[in-house]
Structure formats: C-alpha cells, structure tokens
Design a protein around this motif. Structure first.
Motif, PDB file in Angstrom:
ATOM      1  N   LEU A  81     -12.299  -1.546  -6.401  1.00  0.00           N
ATOM      2  CA  LEU A  81     -11.525  -0.483  -7.044  1.00  0.00           C
ATOM      3  C   LEU A  81     -10.228  -0.254  -6.282  1.00  0.00           C
ATOM      4  CD1 LEU A  81     -14.377   2.162  -7.516  1.00  0.00           C
ATOM      5  CD2 LEU A  81     -13.616   0.462  -9.181  1.00  0.00           C
ATOM      6  N   GLN A  82      -9.194   0.175  -7.011  1.00  0.00           N
ATOM      7  CA  GLN A  82      -7.927   0.528  -6.381  1.00  0.00           C
ATOM      8  C   GLN A  82      -7.693   2.017  -6.529  1.00  0.00           C
ATOM      9  OE1 GLN A  82      -5.063  -2.068  -8.269  1.00  0.00           O
ATOM     10  NE2 GLN A  82      -5.597  -3.799  -6.956  1.00  0.00           N
ATOM     11  N   LEU A  83      -7.286   2.646  -5.446  1.00  0.00           N
ATOM     12  CA  LEU A  83      -7.024   4.081  -5.473  1.00  0.00           C
ATOM     13  C   LEU A  83      -5.860   4.398  -6.412  1.00  0.00           C
ATOM     14  CD1 LEU A  83      -7.310   4.983  -1.681  1.00  0.00           C
ATOM     15  CD2 LEU A  83      -8.996   5.419  -3.473  1.00  0.00           C
ATOM     16  N   SER A  84      -5.969   5.513  -7.092  1.00  0.00           N
ATOM     17  CA  SER A  84      -4.914   5.956  -8.001  1.00  0.00           C
ATOM     18  C   SER A  84      -3.773   6.592  -7.206  1.00  0.00           C
ATOM     19  CB  SER A  84      -5.482   6.980  -8.981  1.00  0.00           C
ATOM     20  OG  SER A  84      -5.838   8.173  -8.287  1.00  0.00           O
ATOM     21  N   ALA A  85      -2.763   7.039  -7.927  1.00  0.00           N
ATOM     22  CA  ALA A  85      -1.629   7.699  -7.280  1.00  0.00           C
ATOM     23  C   ALA A  85      -2.043   8.993  -6.596  1.00  0.00           C
ATOM     24  CB  ALA A  85      -0.537   7.980  -8.318  1.00  0.00           C
ATOM     25  N   PRO A 151       4.028   3.893   0.233  1.00  0.00           N
ATOM     26  CA  PRO A 151       4.627   5.215   0.396  1.00  0.00           C
ATOM     27  C   PRO A 151       6.092   5.205  -0.048  1.00  0.00           C
ATOM     28  CG  PRO A 151       4.417   4.129   2.522  1.00  0.00           C
ATOM     29  CD  PRO A 151       3.722   3.261   1.516  1.00  0.00           C
ATOM     30  N   THR A 152       6.600   6.370  -0.368  1.00  0.00           N
ATOM     31  CA  THR A 152       8.003   6.486  -0.796  1.00  0.00           C
ATOM     32  C   THR A 152       8.702   7.569   0.020  1.00  0.00           C
ATOM     33  OG1 THR A 152       7.449   8.109  -2.520  1.00  0.00           O
ATOM     34  CG2 THR A 152       7.434   5.790  -3.154  1.00  0.00           C
ATOM     35  N   SER A 180       6.068  10.506   1.026  1.00  0.00           N
ATOM     36  CA  SER A 180       4.909  10.846   0.196  1.00  0.00           C
ATOM     37  C   SER A 180       4.090   9.585  -0.051  1.00  0.00           C
ATOM     38  CB  SER A 180       5.348  11.463  -1.131  1.00  0.00           C
ATOM     39  OG  SER A 180       6.098  10.533  -1.891  1.00  0.00           O
ATOM     40  N   ASP A 181       2.774   9.774  -0.175  1.00  0.00           N
ATOM     41  CA  ASP A 181       1.886   8.645  -0.387  1.00  0.00           C
ATOM     42  C   ASP A 181       0.587   9.179  -0.990  1.00  0.00           C
ATOM     43  OD1 ASP A 181       1.355   5.698   0.172  1.00  0.00           O
ATOM     44  OD2 ASP A 181      -0.379   6.632   1.090  1.00  0.00           O
ATOM     45  N   ASN A 182      -0.131   8.319  -1.700  1.00  0.00           N
ATOM     46  CA  ASN A 182      -1.397   8.771  -2.289  1.00  0.00           C
ATOM     47  C   ASN A 182      -2.451   9.057  -1.219  1.00  0.00           C
ATOM     48  OD1 ASN A 182      -1.649   6.072  -1.588  1.00  0.00           O
ATOM     49  ND2 ASN A 182      -2.978   5.556  -3.288  1.00  0.00           N
ATOM     50  N   CYS A 183      -2.272   8.482  -0.026  1.00  0.00           N
ATOM     51  CA  CYS A 183      -3.178   8.798   1.080  1.00  0.00           C
ATOM     52  C   CYS A 183      -2.409   9.578   2.143  1.00  0.00           C
ATOM     53  CB  CYS A 183      -3.791   7.515   1.630  1.00  0.00           C
ATOM     54  SG  CYS A 183      -4.997   6.756   0.488  1.00  0.00           S
ATOM     55  N   SER A 184      -1.769   8.901   3.044  1.00  0.00           N
ATOM     56  CA  SER A 184      -0.932   9.574   4.036  1.00  0.00           C
ATOM     57  C   SER A 184       0.108   8.583   4.533  1.00  0.00           C
ATOM     58  CB  SER A 184      -1.774  10.106   5.202  1.00  0.00           C
ATOM     59  OG  SER A 184      -2.406   9.032   5.876  1.00  0.00           O
ATOM     60  N   ALA A 185       1.192   9.116   5.090  1.00  0.00           N
ATOM     61  CA  ALA A 185       2.271   8.255   5.570  1.00  0.00           C
ATOM     62  C   ALA A 185       2.801   8.793   6.884  1.00  0.00           C
ATOM     63  CB  ALA A 185       3.394   8.185   4.539  1.00  0.00           C
ATOM     64  N   THR A 186       3.215   7.882   7.746  1.00  0.00           N
ATOM     65  CA  THR A 186       3.808   8.244   9.033  1.00  0.00           C
ATOM     66  C   THR A 186       5.217   7.676   9.102  1.00  0.00           C
ATOM     67  OG1 THR A 186       1.650   8.186  10.120  1.00  0.00           O
ATOM     68  CG2 THR A 186       3.581   8.071  11.538  1.00  0.00           C
ATOM     69  N   LEU A 187       6.175   8.542   9.450  1.00  0.00           N
ATOM     70  CA  LEU A 187       7.572   8.114   9.569  1.00  0.00           C
ATOM     71  C   LEU A 187       7.875   7.714  11.006  1.00  0.00           C
ATOM     72  CD1 LEU A 187       9.450  10.804   7.468  1.00  0.00           C
ATOM     73  CD2 LEU A 187       9.393   8.352   6.986  1.00  0.00           C
ATOM     74  N   THR A 188       8.485   6.554  11.171  1.00  0.00           N
ATOM     75  CA  THR A 188       8.989   6.131  12.487  1.00  0.00           C
ATOM     76  C   THR A 188      10.436   5.680  12.319  1.00  0.00           C
ATOM     77  OG1 THR A 188       8.165   3.868  12.167  1.00  0.00           O
ATOM     78  CG2 THR A 188       6.697   5.409  13.310  1.00  0.00           C
ATOM     79  N   SER A 189      11.214   5.827  13.341  1.00  0.00           N
ATOM     80  CA  SER A 189      12.640   5.458  13.273  1.00  0.00           C
ATOM     81  C   SER A 189      13.077   4.884  14.606  1.00  0.00           C
ATOM     82  CB  SER A 189      13.481   6.686  12.917  1.00  0.00           C
ATOM     83  OG  SER A 189      14.855   6.369  12.936  1.00  0.00           O
ATOM     84  N   ASN A 190      14.049   3.993  14.545  1.00  0.00           N
ATOM     85  CA  ASN A 190      14.573   3.446  15.789  1.00  0.00           C
ATOM     86  C   ASN A 190      15.508   4.427  16.498  1.00  0.00           C
ATOM     87  OD1 ASN A 190      16.503   3.180  13.796  1.00  0.00           O
ATOM     88  ND2 ASN A 190      17.306   1.227  14.561  1.00  0.00           N
TER      89      ASN A 190
END
Length: 206
Positions: A81-85, A151-152, A180-190
């Motif tokens: 199965l694939q998770l929905s949005a 993620p977006t 934003s993401d259907n699960c969770s997202a982490t932002l990293t930057s240089n």
C-alpha cells in the motif's frame, strides 16, 4: 452425522434403528432423510418407518445431529500500500485473502486494516477465516507500507546585497521556509539566515 470436506454427510435407516422387531419378520426399514448438507447443521427430527413382511407399518422418530468439524482452508497473499496525501492507507481482509474456502461458507477478518506513517515498511498481519459453523483457520501475510509523496516547500526569493566599503562580509537574513509532507519533513540548509557572506562572492543557498 459429520459433514465431509465438500459439505455432505449421510446416514442409513439401519444406523438409526435401535432393535425394531416383528414376529413375522421385518421387510424394510426406511428413514425419511438420509443425506444432509451445511444448511442442516444441528438437530434434525427424522422418521423411521418399519414395515413387516405382511405390510404392517409402525413409525418412530429420531434426532439426527449434523456436525461440521472441518476447518476452512486459509490462503493469504502479501499486499503493498502507498500512503495517501494525508499519511494514511487501508486494506481489507478480502485484499489479503488468496482464495480461502469452506464448503459451508466463510467470514474473513484481518488483524490490522489501517496504517499510517509510523507503519512504513513491513507489517505482519493475520487473516482469520471462520466458517458458518465456527471452525477457524488463520494464515499470515505482510502488508508493506510505502511513502512515495515528496515533501514540498517554497524557497525564499534570491537577494543581491553589497557589502559596504571596508566590510569583510555582509549579513543576510531571510524567512525560513515552511515544509509540508504527508508524514514529516526536516529542513536543512548549507547556510542559516543571519550568515555573514563575504563580499563579491556568489553564494547559492541550498
């Protein structure tokens, strides 16, 4: 009477007879019903007809108890199965079933049908197959959960800044993008907002 694997069972007048007799001899023993199927599981009142050699007839009744003790056949298949949005997924016992059967009919239940982000990967489940008379068989399957939604987020706009004469670098700030993401997202930057960039250098921020 025990039903067989295809849901049939039978008895005979002789089996029901408990010593019927006649001084002149018995010509025949006839039972009102000798063959039974799934719909007749339980107690069945039947009539034994005893006829002597001179045509005299007497009857008596007996209870034929039909039992189904044959367990159903349980067959499973794995499901992906694939998770929905919204980060959820679900399946059914029917989807996991791979041709389970019983002569008297079956009911299917699955140990777990709903999944979320915490279930990404392999999830063991149990399919329970119960026939119409309560006989139970189980089989095991694996429900694999996939998260294929990327993620977006929106990058802050590009900036061009100029260090003042004599400055070794120029401090630049920007709004931290929200992901934003259907699960969770982490932002990293240089680079982080507030970094002091050296002058006359192009510094892509990733």
């Amino acid at each position: 009477v025990q039903l067989d694997a295809i849901g049939n069972g039978s008895t005979t007048a002789t089996a029901v007879d408990n010593g019927s007799s006649d001084a002149c001899g018995i010509a025949s023993l006839v039972l009102s019903q000798t063959a039974f199927v799934c719909s007749e599981v339980g107690a069945n009142t039947e009539t034994l007809t005893v006829t002597d050699v001179n045509g005299n007839v007497t009857t008596c009744t007996a209870t034929i108890t039909v039992e189904d003790n044959i367990a159903p056949i349980a067959l499973c298949q794995d499901v992906t199965l694939q998770l929905s949005a919204s980060g959820s997924a679900s399946t059914t016992a029917t989807a996991v079933d791979n041709g389970s059967s019983d002569a008297c009919g079956i009911t299917l239940t699955l140990s777990k049908t709903t999944f979320n982000c915490s279930n990404v990967g392999s999830n063991p489940v149990v399919l329970s197959v119960t026939d119409a008379n309560g006989n139970l068989t189980t089989c095991n399957a694996v429900v694999t959960i996939q998260d294929v939604t990327s993620p977006t987020f929106t990058c802050p706009p590009s900036q061009t800044v100029t260090a003042a004469a004599g400055q070794l670098c120029k401090t630049v700030t920007w709004a931290t993008p929200v992901a934003s993401d259907n699960c969770s997202a982490t932002l990293t930057s240089n680079y982080n907002s507030g970094f002091c960039f050296p002058g006359s250098i192009s510094n892509p921020v990733n």
